[in-house]
Enzyme design. Structure first.
Site, PDB file in Angstrom:
ATOM      1  N   ASP A   1       1.936  -4.843   8.337  1.00 25.58           N
ATOM      2  CA  ASP A   1       0.687  -4.108   8.187  1.00 25.58           C
ATOM      3  C   ASP A   1      -0.426  -5.156   8.062  1.00 25.58           C
ATOM      4  O   ASP A   1      -0.486  -5.916   7.085  1.00 25.58           O
ATOM      5  CB  ASP A   1       0.775  -3.228   6.930  1.00 25.58           C
ATOM      6  CG  ASP A   1      -0.456  -2.358   6.730  1.00 25.58           C
ATOM      7  OD1 ASP A   1      -1.534  -2.724   7.233  1.00 25.58           O
ATOM      8  OD2 ASP A   1      -0.346  -1.328   6.038  1.00 25.58           O
TER       9      ASP A   1
ATOM     10  N   ARG B   1     -12.286  -4.216  -7.159  1.00 22.89           N
ATOM     11  CA  ARG B   1     -11.945  -4.978  -5.957  1.00 22.89           C
ATOM     12  C   ARG B   1     -13.217  -5.339  -5.199  1.00 22.89           C
ATOM     13  O   ARG B   1     -14.082  -4.494  -4.985  1.00 22.89           O
ATOM     14  CB  ARG B   1     -11.029  -4.104  -5.099  1.00 22.89           C
ATOM     15  CG  ARG B   1     -10.403  -4.800  -3.932  1.00 22.89           C
ATOM     16  CD  ARG B   1      -9.376  -3.928  -3.258  1.00 22.89           C
ATOM     17  NE  ARG B   1      -9.978  -2.771  -2.595  1.00 22.89           N
ATOM     18  CZ  ARG B   1      -9.418  -2.097  -1.600  1.00 22.89           C
ATOM     19  NH1 ARG B   1      -8.220  -2.450  -1.156  1.00 22.89           N
ATOM     20  NH2 ARG B   1     -10.016  -1.071  -1.049  1.00 22.89           N
TER      21      ARG B   1
ATOM     22  N   PHE C   1       0.869  -1.172   0.000  1.00 23.81           N
ATOM     23  CA  PHE C   1       0.000   0.000   0.000  1.00 23.81           C
ATOM     24  C   PHE C   1       0.913   1.231   0.000  1.00 23.81           C
ATOM     25  O   PHE C   1       1.802   1.341   0.855  1.00 23.81           O
ATOM     26  CB  PHE C   1      -0.887  -0.014   1.251  1.00 23.81           C
ATOM     27  CG  PHE C   1      -1.934   1.051   1.254  1.00 23.81           C
ATOM     28  CD1 PHE C   1      -3.032   0.962   0.416  1.00 23.81           C
ATOM     29  CD2 PHE C   1      -1.816   2.161   2.081  1.00 23.81           C
ATOM     30  CE1 PHE C   1      -4.003   1.952   0.407  1.00 23.81           C
ATOM     31  CE2 PHE C   1      -2.789   3.149   2.084  1.00 23.81           C
ATOM     32  CZ  PHE C   1      -3.882   3.043   1.236  1.00 23.81           C
TER      33      PHE C   1
ATOM     34  N   TYR D   1     -11.290   0.495  10.783  1.00 28.20           N
ATOM     35  CA  TYR D   1     -12.546   0.718  10.037  1.00 28.20           C
ATOM     36  C   TYR D   1     -12.833  -0.314   8.961  1.00 28.20           C
ATOM     37  O   TYR D   1     -13.877  -0.245   8.322  1.00 28.20           O
ATOM     38  CB  TYR D   1     -12.541   2.124   9.406  1.00 28.20           C
ATOM     39  CG  TYR D   1     -11.282   2.461   8.634  1.00 28.20           C
ATOM     40  CD1 TYR D   1     -11.067   1.984   7.367  1.00 28.20           C
ATOM     41  CD2 TYR D   1     -10.300   3.259   9.211  1.00 28.20           C
ATOM     42  CE1 TYR D   1      -9.908   2.275   6.677  1.00 28.20           C
ATOM     43  CE2 TYR D   1      -9.129   3.556   8.531  1.00 28.20           C
ATOM     44  CZ  TYR D   1      -8.942   3.065   7.260  1.00 28.20           C
ATOM     45  OH  TYR D   1      -7.786   3.346   6.597  1.00 28.20           O
ATOM     46  N   LYS D   2     -11.911  -1.250   8.741  1.00 26.90           N
ATOM     47  CA  LYS D   2     -12.162  -2.251   7.689  1.00 26.90           C
ATOM     48  C   LYS D   2     -12.916  -3.426   8.331  1.00 26.90           C
ATOM     49  O   LYS D   2     -14.081  -3.308   8.653  1.00 26.90           O
ATOM     50  CB  LYS D   2     -10.836  -2.690   7.071  1.00 26.90           C
ATOM     51  CG  LYS D   2     -10.073  -1.579   6.353  1.00 26.90           C
ATOM     52  CD  LYS D   2      -8.791  -2.131   5.772  1.00 26.90           C
ATOM     53  CE  LYS D   2      -7.873  -1.054   5.255  1.00 26.90           C
ATOM     54  NZ  LYS D   2      -8.365  -0.327   4.088  1.00 26.90           N
TER      55      LYS D   2
HETATM   56  C1  LIG Z   1      -2.768  -1.836   3.716  1.00 27.08           C
HETATM   57  C2  LIG Z   1      -3.112  -0.475   4.202  1.00 27.08           C
HETATM   58  N1  LIG Z   1      -2.238   0.156   4.999  1.00 27.08           N
HETATM   59  C3  LIG Z   1      -2.477   1.397   5.460  1.00 27.08           C
HETATM   60  C4  LIG Z   1      -3.650   2.056   5.127  1.00 27.08           C
HETATM   61  C5  LIG Z   1      -3.850   3.470   5.604  1.00 27.08           C
HETATM   62  O1  LIG Z   1      -4.650   3.545   6.695  1.00 27.08           O
HETATM   63  P1  LIG Z   1      -5.021   4.961   7.357  1.00 27.08           P
HETATM   64  O2  LIG Z   1      -5.523   5.841   6.261  1.00 27.08           O
HETATM   65  O3  LIG Z   1      -6.071   4.635   8.338  1.00 27.08           O
HETATM   66  O4  LIG Z   1      -3.787   5.491   7.976  1.00 27.08           O
HETATM   67  C6  LIG Z   1      -4.590   1.431   4.334  1.00 27.08           C
HETATM   68  C7  LIG Z   1      -5.840   2.104   3.973  1.00 27.08           C
HETATM   69  O5  LIG Z   1      -6.681   1.645   3.249  1.00 27.08           O
HETATM   70  C8  LIG Z   1      -4.302   0.129   3.843  1.00 27.08           C
HETATM   71  O6  LIG Z   1      -5.157  -0.524   3.031  1.00 27.08           O
END
Ligand SMILES: Cc1ncc(COP(=O)(O)O)c(C=O)c1O
Length: 416
Positions: free
Chosen positions: A201, A375, A131, A226-227
């Site tokens: 992560d 997705r 990401f 939130y996921k």
């Molecule tokens: C794999 C991954 N890491 C980090 C994040 C970022 O999270 P945040 O915006 O809550 O910091 C996301 C957001 O979708 C994500 O999918």
């Protein structure tokens, strides 16, 4: 994609729903009638209990209790008490997880802490297809600190790129786009053999599949609230530090609530013992409350059963796309073998964005990830097997009628 031999029918899927032990859990969530929600990997659906709990905290604890509620209702403890609930979901011990800020901020915190703990090494090994925010944070750290050396390797080559100059490996357990599972136990062990730390992560695995951070000897981890944890839009994230590292690792942000005695108001910072030192400022009580209530629903179900159903749903979805949408140029970019993927499927198509919008107009909600990926996530707590049939039937209709050509679906929104 090529069609498979045996035909799957809508009745087959209805039969699976009759047998499904998780089917009743759907009633615990608010979902608009007629909507098939395939985006719980981005924003989890709303558990009903969140509404009641949030109302209670706003009206009673805040409205009547006012500042007394920091103690009377344990507001001040929420980062740890909610963290302990997440710990149960990811295979950590109580006191190894704290809820605070966002995933991105927590990556910054733990990556800096790891670099400080390995002063003789400056290498940070990153997954090139991670990401992007994870790697942006590493870039930012490199630009602030002297002498940090970023190296990039594809997920498949990550393990081989670990050597004794690497202080930290930063990778995702499940890839945000393809859903491919990374070899968390193997890479963790390899990093340890080379004397490096690993920061995982868990945004796309926490709460949806077993992670077992302690069994796998994970050092550090972060994840989103939130996921799959269903804490609501912008819910706080979490961070994990293995107990064995907690006294050694110091955060880069010396927050007053990470102080050993915040209410002593000492002039100099002293780290709190354990995980609490990673807390920074005043916790957002309303966001933590929603997450706390949502976790109660997740903790009532068996995670192994969740994983089994997630595999069944995504397998049915892929089979049906092969069966019903053949010849429409949709390419599977997730592993075909369910044991190699998390809880999502991506399909590649040059009109991916507009196809996604056309599907949403038909009440099938997924999302789009650039450059051309549709997705779909399969949250077993609020999806039925038959939803897979109905979602793919809608996709087939969109493809057959070339609905993506409609100008309204071509207009790109800021959030995709
Ligand atoms: C794999 C991954 N890491 C980090 C994040 C970022 O999270 P945040 O915006 O809550 O910091 C996301 C957001 O979708 C994500 O999918």
């Amino acid at each position: 994609m090529t069609p498979c031999v045996a035909k799957l029918t809508r009745d087959d899927l209805l039969a699976l729903d009759v047998e499904d032990p998780l089917a009743p859990v759907r009633k615990r969530f608010c979902l608009p009638k007629g909507v098939i929600y395939l985006d719980g990997n981005s924003l989890g659906a709303l558990p009903r209990t969140v509404i009641e709990r949030t109302r209670e905290v706003v009206e009673h604890q805040w409205g009547n209790g006012l500042i007394r509620s920091w103690t009377a209702h344990g507001w001040i403890d929420l980062p740890r008490t909610v963290g302990d609930k997440i710990a149960r979901l990811v295979g950590a011990r109580a006191g190894e997880v704290i809820v605070t800020d966002s995933t991105t901020v927590n990556i910054f915190r733990l990556a800096c802490a790891a670099l400080r703990a390995r002063p003789d090494r400056r290498g940070v090994l990153l997954e090139s297809d991670n990401f992007p925010a994870d790697n942006y944070i590493a870039e930012g750290i490199r630009d602030w600190l002297d002498n940090v050396d970023l190296r990039f390797a594809s997920a498949a080559k990550l393990a081989n790129a670990i050597d004794d100059s690497v202080a930290l490996v930063l990778a995702s357990h499940v890839n945000y786009r393809t859903g491919r599972i990374q070899d968390l136990p193997g890479i963790t062990a390899q990093a340890h053999d080379a004397g490096a730390l690993v920061l995982w992560d868990l945004a796309h695995s926490a709460g949806i599949m077993p992670v077992d951070v302690d069994t796998n000897d994970v050092d550090l981890a972060v994840g989103c609230g939130y996921k799959y944890l269903c804490g609501g839009p912008g819910a706080p994230g979490f961070l994990f530090v293995a107990e064995r590292l907690q006294e050694e690792l110091l955060p880069p942000l010396y927050g007053w609530l990470g102080h050993a005695e915040p209410f002593a108001f000492e002039p100099k910072w002293r780290p709190a013992p354990g995980i609490s030192r990673h807390q920074c400022g005043t916790p957002g009580v309303l966001g933590m409350t929603a997450l706390d209530a949502a976790l109660d629903v997740l903790l009532e179900v068996d995670l192994a059963a969740v994983r089994r159903k997630s595999v069944a749903l995504s397998d049915a979805f892929v089979t049906l796309v092969e069966q019903e949408c053949d010849g429409h140029g949709l390419a599977l970019d997730s592993p075909r073998d369910a044991s190699e993927r998390g809880n999502q499927i991506v399909l590649r198509h040059s009109e991916g964005y507009a196809i996604c919008q056309a599907l949403i107009a038909r009440n099938v909600i997924g999302d789009f990830r650039a450059p051309e990926h549709l997705r779909f996530g399969f949250s077993p707590l609020y999806l039925w097997h038959v939803d897979m049939w109905d979602a793919v039937a809608a996709l087939r209709d969109v493809m057959e009628a070339r609905e993506w050509d409609h100008p309204a679906f071509q207009r790109r929104a800021y959030v995709t």
